[in-house]
Structure formats: structure tokens, C-alpha cells
Design an enzyme around this catalytic site. Structure first.
Site, PDB file in Angstrom:
ATOM      1  N   LYS A   1      -5.263 -12.508  12.369  1.00  0.00           N
ATOM      2  CA  LYS A   1      -4.607 -11.447  13.130  1.00  0.00           C
ATOM      3  C   LYS A   1      -4.331 -11.827  14.606  1.00  0.00           C
ATOM      4  O   LYS A   1      -3.326 -12.441  14.887  1.00  0.00           O
ATOM      5  CB  LYS A   1      -5.408 -10.154  13.018  1.00  0.00           C
ATOM      6  CG  LYS A   1      -5.365  -9.579  11.593  1.00  0.00           C
ATOM      7  CD  LYS A   1      -5.860  -8.144  11.529  1.00  0.00           C
ATOM      8  CE  LYS A   1      -5.551  -7.501  10.192  1.00  0.00           C
ATOM      9  NZ  LYS A   1      -6.580  -7.653   9.169  1.00  0.00           N
TER      10      LYS A   1
ATOM     11  N   TYR B   1     -13.865  -5.181   4.055  1.00  0.00           N
ATOM     12  CA  TYR B   1     -12.511  -5.610   3.681  1.00  0.00           C
ATOM     13  C   TYR B   1     -12.347  -7.050   4.137  1.00  0.00           C
ATOM     14  O   TYR B   1     -12.469  -7.354   5.317  1.00  0.00           O
ATOM     15  CB  TYR B   1     -11.433  -4.729   4.339  1.00  0.00           C
ATOM     16  CG  TYR B   1     -10.037  -5.222   4.014  1.00  0.00           C
ATOM     17  CD1 TYR B   1      -9.418  -4.892   2.810  1.00  0.00           C
ATOM     18  CD2 TYR B   1      -9.350  -6.061   4.894  1.00  0.00           C
ATOM     19  CE1 TYR B   1      -8.161  -5.375   2.493  1.00  0.00           C
ATOM     20  CE2 TYR B   1      -8.092  -6.545   4.578  1.00  0.00           C
ATOM     21  CZ  TYR B   1      -7.499  -6.194   3.386  1.00  0.00           C
ATOM     22  OH  TYR B   1      -6.254  -6.685   3.077  1.00  0.00           O
TER      23      TYR B   1
ATOM     24  N   ASP C   1     -16.538 -12.787   9.314  1.00  0.00           N
ATOM     25  CA  ASP C   1     -15.100 -12.554   9.214  1.00  0.00           C
ATOM     26  C   ASP C   1     -14.662 -11.829  10.489  1.00  0.00           C
ATOM     27  O   ASP C   1     -14.811 -10.620  10.607  1.00  0.00           O
ATOM     28  CB  ASP C   1     -14.809 -11.719   7.966  1.00  0.00           C
ATOM     29  CG  ASP C   1     -13.324 -11.412   7.793  1.00  0.00           C
ATOM     30  OD1 ASP C   1     -12.553 -11.677   8.738  1.00  0.00           O
ATOM     31  OD2 ASP C   1     -12.947 -10.899   6.724  1.00  0.00           O
TER      32      ASP C   1
ATOM     33  N   TYR D   1       0.824  -1.215   0.000  1.00  0.00           N
ATOM     34  CA  TYR D   1       0.000   0.000   0.000  1.00  0.00           C
ATOM     35  C   TYR D   1       0.859   1.267   0.000  1.00  0.00           C
ATOM     36  O   TYR D   1       0.614   2.191   0.773  1.00  0.00           O
ATOM     37  CB  TYR D   1      -0.929   0.023   1.227  1.00  0.00           C
ATOM     38  CG  TYR D   1      -1.893  -1.129   1.260  1.00  0.00           C
ATOM     39  CD1 TYR D   1      -2.924  -1.210   0.337  1.00  0.00           C
ATOM     40  CD2 TYR D   1      -1.763  -2.150   2.201  1.00  0.00           C
ATOM     41  CE1 TYR D   1      -3.807  -2.280   0.352  1.00  0.00           C
ATOM     42  CE2 TYR D   1      -2.644  -3.219   2.224  1.00  0.00           C
ATOM     43  CZ  TYR D   1      -3.666  -3.270   1.299  1.00  0.00           C
ATOM     44  OH  TYR D   1      -4.545  -4.310   1.315  1.00  0.00           O
TER      45      TYR D   1
HETATM   46  C1  LIG Z   1      -6.724  -8.149   7.772  1.00  0.00           C
HETATM   47  C2  LIG Z   1      -8.027  -8.717   7.407  1.00  0.00           C
HETATM   48  C3  LIG Z   1      -8.123  -9.791   6.498  1.00  0.00           C
HETATM   49  C4  LIG Z   1      -6.935 -10.342   5.767  1.00  0.00           C
HETATM   50  O1  LIG Z   1      -5.991 -10.933   6.595  1.00  0.00           O
HETATM   51  P1  LIG Z   1      -4.487 -11.129   6.083  1.00  0.00           P
HETATM   52  O2  LIG Z   1      -3.839 -11.936   7.156  1.00  0.00           O
HETATM   53  O3  LIG Z   1      -3.904  -9.756   5.926  1.00  0.00           O
HETATM   54  O4  LIG Z   1      -4.551 -11.840   4.777  1.00  0.00           O
HETATM   55  C5  LIG Z   1      -9.372 -10.331   6.280  1.00  0.00           C
HETATM   56  N1  LIG Z   1     -10.468  -9.843   6.877  1.00  0.00           N
HETATM   57  C6  LIG Z   1     -10.419  -8.805   7.742  1.00  0.00           C
HETATM   58  C7  LIG Z   1     -11.667  -8.343   8.405  1.00  0.00           C
HETATM   59  C8  LIG Z   1      -9.191  -8.184   8.022  1.00  0.00           C
HETATM   60  O5  LIG Z   1      -9.144  -7.137   8.849  1.00  0.00           O
END
Ligand SMILES: *Cc1c(COP(=O)(O)O)cnc(C)c1O
Length: 421
Positions: free
Chosen positions: A269, A136, A240, A8
Site C-alpha cells: 500500500k 486480513y 504484515d 467486493y
Molecule cells: C490490503 C492488505 C493486504 C493485501 O494487499 P493487496 O495489495 O490488496 O494485495 C494484505 N495485508 C493487509 C494488512 C492489507 O491491509
């Protein structure tokens, strides 16, 4: 020119690049001798802070046993134990865990799982996933397609898939966004479900906060309503929790505030707290059992090389143990209180459009992106690492941050505006 290509980042405009030499607790130690409080926990994942001695030891112990082994036809204790632990701590009903190496891949896994679930049940028309604007879910694109029509991806070629995007949920605290608006949004979702009944395989949403899409915080009732509509129309409900999971919104998982169970849930994460990249996609028994069959025709044909990596699993297990033992939810609650006591005073500043706080997330939204230009270096000079994007200045600190360190972060955020009357 830089050999190292950054994410980015317009590389042409890159002026300074700060090299981190070591990191401990909430502090990043730069090569030039300065130390910075990491106010954003390395893209929100370093929940336990850096170099946590117990997590480091857990990884080192594991590295001396086995650092990696494929999960194809083999297993190991850290993966088995972590799968069991995740089933224990996530909403009841999520009983099966599929590991992968990043959140994006975890989302791919969830999407493929949802599509194949219907296919395995003999319903071949459910080729569509529904998501929300301003969401996202990761950065990946196309890898499977580039592999060509391999036998193990056959299903996903015989089907063309698509997705719909619904309007993002409205921010919960903004005045004027009334019950009527909420009704309108839910009705729009129901209308889409009915219109495309029989075509929608699943709905995916980030519960409570659409993070990278602009920290759009919305009501748990919205999640309950989507769950209700999914059940009514027989659509899989996918959450998610890559960003929201592991305490970020004030509960262990954001979905707890809505008190429902999704059919599929993705963690990333905070799962491994920034020590080794990893993700987990959890599914209900109903979803899992649709993949049972006499042969590979209905098996789930996906397998990242590093899935279930023992070092990642060891870090996650230790992190979860510490989370409960050291009462992290109380720490997160204290962070929320401190943010709530201090940031909202910015609401009267002319550059500020909104201030939003939930759990260990504090966001200042400005009217124009240019109002934040230069703040990264300004914060570094004040000993804080902040990296806003677009119109959003935010902190999502490690949960171990002390009150005085958080005060430093908050002061930098506020002083930036007071410097700019
Ligand atoms: C960061 C994130 C992802 C992607 O995770 P990566 O480990 O960077 O591939 C997917 N969904 C959400 C909600 C995120 O914040």
C-alpha cells in the site's frame, strides 16, 4: 450489463458508478464536474495525495530509462537503491528485501519463506502457520497449486500445510477488558505454541490495528508478548505492515511502538503511495541465510513477473524521500489530534457503538450495518468520498490533507448521525 467487474460488489445492485476523470492532491475530480475529498486515500494507499508533481516526475524520468525489466538474473539501480533504503528505515535486523507486485503476494512470499526456512534447516515437520481471527492478509488463493507439481514448487507439494486461528487481540481502550483478559489471551497463545511445539513455522499478525477485519486496535504490549513467545518456542514472527506501514499508526512502522524486530515483515500500500502497485517482503539475515546452499534445492522458488518494477521502485524512493523531508509524522500527528478532538463526541449517539483513533485512522463503529446504508451517496453530495464496510465508518486520509479539508470530512461523518437522531 457492465463489462467492468468491480471488487467486493454485488454487480446486480450497482446503481451509480462515479467516473473519476482526474485527481490532484486530496481531490478526486468526477466526470460530472463534482470534486470529492478522498477521505480513505484509495484504500489507504495514496498517502502523498494524487498527482504529486515530484513523484510523477520520478516515474516519468524512470520510464524514459527503463520501464520494466525482469529481476531474474538482472538488476537495476531503482531496485537496488530501494532495497537499501528499506533496510535502512525498517527495524534493525531486517537486511534482505524480496519484491512482489501486491500486498497479497507479499504475504504469500512471507508464508512460503517461513515454511521453507524450516525445511531448509532440515526441520520438515513445521507445516503450520498461526494467524488471528478478524485478520486480513489479502485475497489470493491456489495459483501455485493449479500449476501442478512443477519441479520449482516441489517443496510445497511434498508438504501439506495448515493454519490455526487464534482469537483476535482485544481492543485496547474498551473498559472492562482488563489486565486479566490480556493475561488470558497471552496464555492461550502460549498454550497453543506449547501444544503444537515443533509444528508451527510462523505466526503472522497485523501490528497494532487489524484494519480490514474491523479496525481492531490493540496494545503494543501484545506484540511484545508474541515476539517473546515466538523467540522462546523458536517460531518465526511475521508482521504484515501492508496497511499500517509508512506512518498510518503515527510511527513510520507500527512495530516501532512495540520496539521489537520481526523475522519477516511485509510492506505494500503506502510503499508506492498508490502510484504503481508493489510490495516488499523483508527478512532477517538468519532467515535469508537458511536459503543458502550448493544448488536450487534450498533457493527461494518464487518470482512475480513484475517484481522490483523500476517505475514502482522510483515512486517508492521518491515517496520515502518526501515523507522524511516534509515531516509527514508531524502531519499524521496533527491528523490524529484533530480526529481525537472531534470524533469522540459521537460516542453519546445511540447508533454509535465505539469510536477509535490511532495515527491517521479514525473509525466510528455502529451497532448495525444498516445504520450506514446510504452514507456513501450522502457523503458524495457533501463533496467527500467515504466508503464504509460492514459496521465501520472510517477515514484514513492522505497525509497531505489540510485541517479545513479534514474538518469537512469529520463534519460529514458527524452530520450523518445528527441527521439520524
Ligand atoms: C490490503 C492488505 C493486504 C493485501 O494487499 P493487496 O495489495 O490488496 O494485495 C494484505 N495485508 C493487509 C494488512 C492489507 O491491509
Amino acid at each position: 450489463m457492465e463489462k467492468l467487474w468491480l471488487p467486493y460488489q454485488q454487480m446486480k445492485n450497482l446503481e451509480v458508478l462515479h467516473e473519476v476523470q482526474s485527481a490532484r492532491g486530496v481531490y478526486l475530480h468526477l466526470k460530472d464536474g463534482r470534486k470529492l475529498i478522498d477521505a480513505i486515500a484509495s484504500w489507504w494507499c495514496v498517502t502523498h495525495g494524487y498527482s504529486h508533481p515530484e513523484i510523477s516526475t520520478a516515474i516519468i524520468d524512470q520510464i524514459n530509462k527503463v520501464s520494466h525489466v525482469m529481476l531474474g538474473g538482472l538488476s537495476h539501480s531503482p531496485a537496488e537503491r530501494l532495497a537499501r533504503r528499506l533496510v535502512e528505515i525498517t527495524p534493525g535486523g531486517l537486511n534482505h528485501v524480496f519484491f512482489s507486485d501486491s500486498g497479497s503476494v507479499g504475504v504469500e512470499v512471507a508464508a512460503k519463506m517461513a515454511l521453507q526456512y524450516w525445511y531448509n534447516k532440515g526441520d520438515t515437520k513445521r507445516d503450520t502457520l498461526v494467524a488471528f481471527k478478524r485478520a486480513y492478509h489479502g485475497d489470493t488463493f491456489k495459483a501455485m497449486e493449479l500449476g501442478g507439481e512443477q519441479s520449482f514448487h516441489k517443496l510445497f507439494y511434498s508438504q501439506s500445510t495448515s493454519s490455526f486461528h487464534l482469537d483476535a487481540p482485544s481492543i485496547r481502550h474498551v473498559e472492562g477488558r482488563t489486565a486479566a483478559q490480556f493475561e488470558t489471551e497471552i496464555t492461550a497463545i502460549e498454550r497453543l505454541f506449547v501444544k503444537h511445539a515443533g509444528r508451527i513455522a510462523g505466526v503472522i499478525i497485523e501490528p497494532l490495528v487489524q484494519c480490514a477485519g474491523g479496525f481492531n486496535m490493540y496494545s503494543p504490549v501484545y506484540i511484545q508478548e508474541i515476539r517473546r513467545l515466538c523467540t522462546k518456542q523458536g517460531i518465526l514472527f511475521i508482521l504484515d505492515e501492508v496497511a499500517t506501514g509508512f506512518g498510518r499508526t503515527g510511527t513510520l512502522f507500527a512495530v516501532e511502538q512495540a520496539d521489537v524486530t520481526p523475522d519477516i515483515m511485509i510492506l505494500g500500500k503506502g510503499l508506492t503511495a498508490g502510484y504503481v502497485g508493489h510490495a516488499a517482503t523483508l527478512a532477517t539475515t538468519e532467515v535469508f541465510e537458511s536459503f543458502y546452499g550448493p544448488d536450487n534445492e534450498t533457493a527461494f522458488m518464487h518470482g512475480p513477473t513484475f517484481m522490483g518494477n523500476p517505475l514502482a521502485c522510483a515512486a517508492a524512493l521518491k515517496g520515502i524521500e518526501i515523507f522524511f523531508r516534509d515531516k509527514y509524522l508531524e502531519k499524521i500527528n496533527e491528523i490524529e489530534t484533530q480526529l481525537s478532538d472531534s470524533l469522540p463526541s459521537l460516542l453519546t449517539h445511540p447508533l454509535v457503538k465505539d469510536v477509535r483513533i490511532l495515527g491517521a485512522i479514525g473509525v466510528v463503529e455502529v451497532h448495525s450495518e444498516s445504520d450506514l446504508e446510504g452514507i456513501q451517496e450522502y457523503a458524495i453530495d457533501r463533496g467527500v468520498w467515504l466508503r464504509p464496510f460492514e459496521r465501520f465508518l472510517y477515514t484514513m486520509p492522505p497525509y497531505i490533507i489540510g485541517a479545513s479539508e479534514l474538518t469537512s470530512v469529520i463534519n460529514v461523518m458527524k452530520d450523518w448521525f445528527h441527521r439520524h437522531p
